[in-house]
Write a protein that holds these residues in place. Structure first.
Motif, PDB file in Angstrom:
ATOM      1  N   ARG A 128       5.899  12.153  13.857  1.00 46.10           N
ATOM      2  CA  ARG A 128       5.172  11.199  14.716  1.00 46.10           C
ATOM      3  C   ARG A 128       3.905  10.713  14.030  1.00 46.10           C
ATOM      4  N   LYS A 129       3.192  11.637  13.390  1.00 46.73           N
ATOM      5  CA  LYS A 129       1.938  11.256  12.712  1.00 46.73           C
ATOM      6  C   LYS A 129       2.205  10.354  11.508  1.00 46.73           C
ATOM      7  N   LEU A 130       3.185  10.724  10.673  1.00 47.65           N
ATOM      8  CA  LEU A 130       3.464   9.913   9.483  1.00 47.65           C
ATOM      9  C   LEU A 130       3.962   8.524   9.897  1.00 47.65           C
ATOM     10  N   ALA A 131       4.827   8.491  10.902  1.00 46.89           N
ATOM     11  CA  ALA A 131       5.381   7.208  11.353  1.00 46.89           C
ATOM     12  C   ALA A 131       4.265   6.278  11.839  1.00 46.89           C
ATOM     13  N   GLY A 132       3.250   6.880  12.460  1.00 45.63           N
ATOM     14  CA  GLY A 132       2.134   6.086  12.982  1.00 45.63           C
ATOM     15  C   GLY A 132       1.324   5.413  11.881  1.00 45.63           C
ATOM     16  N   MET A 133       1.481   5.868  10.645  1.00 42.82           N
ATOM     17  CA  MET A 133       0.683   5.297   9.543  1.00 42.82           C
ATOM     18  C   MET A 133       1.509   4.348   8.676  1.00 42.82           C
ATOM     19  N   ALA A 134       2.814   4.169   8.982  1.00 51.62           N
ATOM     20  CA  ALA A 134       3.685   3.427   8.057  1.00 51.62           C
ATOM     21  C   ALA A 134       4.261   2.174   8.699  1.00 51.62           C
ATOM     22  N   THR A 141      -8.131   7.703   4.225  1.00 54.96           N
ATOM     23  CA  THR A 141      -7.762   7.153   2.906  1.00 54.96           C
ATOM     24  C   THR A 141      -6.740   6.036   3.063  1.00 54.96           C
ATOM     25  N   ILE A 142      -5.759   6.255   3.912  1.00 53.99           N
ATOM     26  CA  ILE A 142      -4.702   5.243   4.086  1.00 53.99           C
ATOM     27  C   ILE A 142      -5.274   3.975   4.735  1.00 53.99           C
ATOM     28  N   ARG A 143      -6.182   4.197   5.716  1.00 55.06           N
ATOM     29  CA  ARG A 143      -6.801   3.028   6.381  1.00 55.06           C
ATOM     30  C   ARG A 143      -7.543   2.145   5.376  1.00 55.06           C
ATOM     31  N   ASN A 144      -8.154   2.772   4.372  1.00 51.37           N
ATOM     32  CA  ASN A 144      -8.957   2.012   3.406  1.00 51.37           C
ATOM     33  C   ASN A 144      -8.161   1.477   2.217  1.00 51.37           C
ATOM     34  N   MET A 145      -6.847   1.673   2.228  1.00 48.00           N
ATOM     35  CA  MET A 145      -6.050   1.225   1.060  1.00 48.00           C
ATOM     36  C   MET A 145      -5.970  -0.292   0.994  1.00 48.00           C
ATOM     37  N   LYS A 146      -5.842  -0.771  -0.243  1.00 53.94           N
ATOM     38  CA  LYS A 146      -5.610  -2.211  -0.455  1.00 53.94           C
ATOM     39  C   LYS A 146      -4.230  -2.352  -1.092  1.00 53.94           C
ATOM     40  N   ARG A 147      -3.715  -3.574  -1.032  1.00 51.43           N
ATOM     41  CA  ARG A 147      -2.437  -3.884  -1.672  1.00 51.43           C
ATOM     42  C   ARG A 147      -2.469  -3.439  -3.137  1.00 51.43           C
ATOM     43  N   LYS A 199       0.910  -1.155   0.000  1.00 50.48           N
ATOM     44  CA  LYS A 199       0.000   0.000   0.000  1.00 50.48           C
ATOM     45  C   LYS A 199       0.946   1.201   0.000  1.00 50.48           C
ATOM     46  N   LEU A 200       1.023   1.882  -1.137  1.00 48.39           N
ATOM     47  CA  LEU A 200       2.100   2.850  -1.325  1.00 48.39           C
ATOM     48  C   LEU A 200       1.627   4.292  -1.118  1.00 48.39           C
ATOM     49  N   VAL A 201       2.207   4.950  -0.133  1.00 45.10           N
ATOM     50  CA  VAL A 201       1.835   6.343   0.162  1.00 45.10           C
ATOM     51  C   VAL A 201       3.007   7.235  -0.268  1.00 45.10           C
TER      52      VAL A 201
END
Ligand SMILES: Nc1ncnc2c1ncn2[C@@H]1O[C@H](COP(=O)(O)OP(=O)(O)OP(=O)(O)O)[C@@H](O)[C@H]1O
Ligand SMILES: O=C(O)[C@H](O)COP(=O)(O)O
Length: 404
Positions: free
Chosen positions: A137-143, A100-106, A53-55
């Motif tokens: 801190r926020k970005l790290a929490g999503m990766a 958006t990131i939570r709903n991402m698929k591979r 899942k590429l951000v």
């Protein structure tokens, strides 16, 4: 290299933050991206991460500049070049981005908003301080992991470059790996003789590069052109005329004359300075020897004889590192010197190019494929060549120490 790469990252799944440098020339009125070289260069990394899942994270320009803008056009450009859907979110770590990131698929690709819209990204911080920013801190929490492919920004100590690697396992992307490998080869194992050709306007950086490569035996000779040559001519005691002297004053480079003089004294045989220059006089190109430059005519190119002499020295090199044009090549009347130098550099066994303007001159001649490596870095490339460890690379080394 001491930094991790995608190849040895192990898992190629999960949510991956990918830092690229899509900072590109943009037409401020139409928002049209005028040059997509950096997009094309990052594509192999994007494709190598197709099972994640590429951000995608990037900046565009700086606050206060006309081309400081949102990234809708960048997402469209990436979508078209990658041939894969790219969802753009006008948010960095707020609810919209998180949702958006939570709903991402591979296999999905999301592009977040211009990182420099967040004030913290514009700060210059030490890695430990950058790690504490809210942005990191926020970005790290999503990766799950982080890939830094932004060689063009590797010289900036900004949170996404030096802080995030301390908070999430970070490896270099394929472009970062290729840039570091190609530029490092200049320092070790480059075919000799090695010639550095330093032109353009970034005089302080160029003098620092010359000092590094001559004092460490990396270069056998340094050819100076462009505004850099004007400084060396001043250091030799020549009067380069009022307009060119004023330009150097405006750029605040007067202090560089003494450094250039020291270099000329230490390496008299190794620094090649033009003996003929072209100036603009009565709206036309005229050529003069360097001891007879008219008082009111700006020096804007190498003279034809000097271009030929310097090009011959370049052609007999095994390696050429070319950074900065030899003159005001945007104007046809003053492009000949730059084009002759570029053509000569394109013939050698190992040729490395840095700087956006230099790359444009090469494109104009359609010689891109004749060069071994054309760096996507401007400031980053030249800082690398001064021999300093770039902040992005140090941060990735630290990440490897922390996360293995
Ligand atoms: N003698 C000169 N007088 C004035 N301008 C010059 C001269 N020689 C070169 N230039 C200008 O220098 C500019 C490029 O210099 P610069 O140092 O920015 O090159 P670069 O490193 O290739 O590009 P970038 O900084 O975009 O990565 C060009 O616009 C060119 O016209
Ligand atoms: O184009 C560049 O040199 C990089 O994108 C870095 O941009 P900056 O000089 O605004 O930090």
């Amino acid at each position: 290299m001491e930094i991790g790469t995608i190849g040895d990252a192990g898992s190629r799944s999960g949510t991956v933050m990918l830092r690229v440098d899509f900072n590109s020339p943009i037409d401020p009125s139409s928002q049209f991206i005028l040059d997509d070289k950096r997009f094309r260069e990052h594509l192999p990394t994007v494709q190598a991460l197709e099972d994640t899942k590429l951000v995608v994270l990037t900046h565009q320009s700086r606050p206060g500049k006309k081309d400081f803008t949102t990234l809708e056009a960048h997402a469209e450009k990436l979508e078209r070049l990658a041939g894969r859907a790219v969802t753009y979110v006008d948010d960095i770590f707020g609810p919209a981005a998180r949702e958006t990131i939570r709903n991402m698929k591979r296999g999905d690709i999301v592009m977040l908003e211009n990182l420099r819209f967040n004030a913290e990204e514009n700060l210059t911080l030490k890695p430990e301080e950058a790690k504490k920013t809210i942005l990191v801190r926020k970005l790290a929490g999503m990766a799950d992991w982080y890939v830094n492919d932004a060689f063009g920004t590797a010289h900036r100590s900004q949170p996404s470059i030096v802080g995030l690697p301390l908070a999430v396992k970070t490896v270099a992307g394929l472009l970062m790996e290729r840039e570091v490998a190609s530029l490092s080869r200049v320092f070790t194992g480059a075919p000799r003789p090695v010639t550095f050709v330093l032109g353009g306007t970034k005089v302080d950086d160029s003098v620092a590069v010359a000092e590094n490569v001559l004092s460490n035996g990396i270069a056998d000779r340094v050819v100076v052109t462009g505004v850099v040559a004007n400084i060396f001519l001043m250091a030799q005691g020549y009067d380069i005329g009022r307009p060119s002297t004023q330009l150097i004053e405006q750029l605040k480079y007067c202090g560089e004359v003494a450094r250039a003089r020291q270099l000329l004294a230490a390496y008299p045989e190794s620094i090649l300075v033009p003996e003929m220059v072209a100036v603009r006089e009565n709206d036309a190109r005229e050529e003069y020897p360097v001891d007879a430059i008219p008082a009111d005519a700006p020096v804007l190119d190498l003279g034809a004889d000097s271009a030929a002499t310097l090009a011959a020295r370049i052609r007999e090199s095994g390696t050429v590192v070319l950074n900065g044009p030899a003159g005001l090549f945007e104007e046809e009347a003053f492009a000949a010197g730059t084009f002759e130098i570029v053509r000569a550099a394109s013939t050698v066994e190992f040729s490395v190019v840095g700087g956006g303007h230099t790359a444009v001159a090469i494109e104009k001649l359609d010689l891109e494929n004749a060069f071994t490596h054309i760096s996507t870095g401007g400031g980053a490339c030249i800082e690398f060549l001064t021999g300093k460890k770039l902040p992005a690379i140090r941060a990735m080394e630290m990440s490897r120490e922390i996360f293995g």
